[in-house]
Design an enzyme around this catalytic site. Structure first.
Site, mmCIF file in Angstrom:
data_model
loop_
_atom_site.group_PDB
_atom_site.id
_atom_site.type_symbol
_atom_site.label_atom_id
_atom_site.label_comp_id
_atom_site.label_asym_id
_atom_site.label_seq_id
_atom_site.Cartn_x
_atom_site.Cartn_y
_atom_site.Cartn_z
ATOM 1 N N GLY A 195 0.779 -1.218 0.000
ATOM 2 C CA GLY A 195 0.000 0.000 0.000
ATOM 3 C C GLY A 195 0.816 1.277 0.000
ATOM 4 C CB CYS A 196 -0.366 4.757 0.474
ATOM 5 S SG CYS A 196 -1.739 4.769 -0.697
ATOM 6 C CB SER A 197 2.652 3.129 4.575
ATOM 7 O OG SER A 197 2.396 1.727 4.598
ATOM 8 C CB ALA A 198 5.095 0.096 0.449
#
Length: 386
Positions: free
Chosen positions: A159-162
């Protein structure tokens, strides 16, 4: 003495970004959705609200079909019985389009860092919007001319935090051995998972996600470096009881995304404590690189920490110009921030980066900007931080 919270032994010394050629204007996307949903006023009410509030003006897509009229676009089928693209069709598009975007961003990061590709010891590839094997990592090794012995580490489907997670991993790798040089490459083709706009959840994905790639070089701080982000203390936290607030599942017709409207409210319940834990009693820094997962997320962080508009400008500007690019977004924000620091002749400043993903997961990383290595010598003594 350097401040270990903001100034570690590893630094981002090169950044690259790339976007596909097909530009989506928000009013045109909304018009196509309106044409395909004329008989469903409930969907259209949500569409008007979401598109008006999302903070996006333009996005980019690798799929030229999105530029077609609603009646001919397979992702917004009319009444002629045309089938929405299957997951396998979308994955084939990902395989074809992801590599050129990732390659361009990586080449730019290497050039920005003035680094020979043969010097890279570790390659971290990040994506949650597609998979194929041999994967993106193997393709980049050959296309970039990296060593065949480079240590390849794919981060898939996080997801976006990766993107920020990958930077923190690169930091750990470099700090374990000063000879290590890490290339991080993030590529996301979010638009290929566009679903027919029949629900609020589908409209969220249709309203603010875009395609793009970003890359950076992380290596040990050394003499002669300029315009670097020195990486400090980082941490990751998993928020209990929030598993259902952001989900990303593989379906028969692409990946099915759900984003809860309660996410900004949830951030307000835990983020202040996490930032305080990261900074260990220090005052809030001036620079804020916030992943713009949506306008509401940036609003929540700005309100929570009483930030002025200039401190969240780069996050809002990336969202406005490119949309949410999932894991690739945070390096777009850092790149724009660095360009502004260079433009205004700033010598150094402390900062914090934040990104959020399924879990809910929050990634936090303190950093410092230095115009050149000479500024590192005065850091923590008489330096006047922006």
């Amino acid at each position: 003495m350097k401040d270990p919270i903001f100034e570690g032994e590893a630094a981002i010394t090169g950044i690259g970004t790339s976007i596909p050629p097909n530009r989506l204007e928000q009013h045109e996307v909304f018009q196509r959705i309106e044409e395909s949903c004329q008989t469903d006023e409930h969907v259209m009410r949500w569409a008007r609200r979401i598109f008006r509030q999302c903070g996006v003006d333009t996005r980019y897509t690798c799929e030229p079909d999105f530029l077609a009229e609603a009646g001919t676009c397979r992702y917004m089928p009319g009444e002629d019985g045309r089938l929405v693209p299957t997951t396998s069709e979308r994955m084939e598009l990902y395989r074809k389009e992801s590599v050129p975007l990732a390659l361009k961003a990586a080449e730019e990061a290497l050039a920005d860092a003035r680094l020979d590709p043969a010097a890279v010891t570790h390659l971290i590839t990040v994506s949650c919007t597609g998979q194929f094997l041999p994967g993106l990592d193997a393709r980049l090794v050959h296309e970039l001319g990296l060593s065949l012995r480079v240590n390849r580490i794919p981060l898939i489907f996080q997801g976006c935090s990766a993107g920020l997670k990958a930077i923190q991993l690169a930091k750990s790798i470099v700090e374990s051995d000063a000879t290590h040089v890490v290339l991080v490459v993030c590529v996301e083709l979010c638009t290929i998972h566009f679903q027919p706009p029949s629900s609020r959840e589908a409209l969220f994905g249709a309203s603010f996600f875009g395609d793009g790639a970003s890359a950076c070089i992380v290596r040990s701080v050394s003499n002669g470096e300029e315009h670097m982000f020195r990486l400090g203390k980082g941490q990751s936290v998993l928020i209990p009881g929030s598993e259902a607030e952001m989900t990303w599942k593989v379906g028969d017709q692409g990946f099915d995304l759900f984003l809860s409207p309660a996410i900004p409210k949830l951030l307000r319940t835990f983020l202040r404590e996490e930032v305080q834990h990261l900074l260990d009693g220090r005052t809030l820094p001036h620079l804020w690189a916030i992943h713009p997962g949506g306008r509401g997320i940036v609003d929540a962080v700005q309100d929570m920490f009483a930030l002025d508009d200039s401190q969240v400008f780069f996050s809002r500007e990336v969202l406005r110009r490119y949309g949410n690019l999932s894991s690739a977004t945070i390096l777009f924000v850092l790149k724009q921030m660095r360009e502004n620091l260079i433009l205004h002749g700033e010598n150094q400043a402390h900062g914090i980066s934040l990104a959020f993903g399924p879990g809910l997961t929050a990634e936090l990383l303190a950093f410092s900007y230095a115009a050149n290595t000479e500024m590192l010598e005065v850091s923590g003594k008489d330096a006047a931080y922006v």
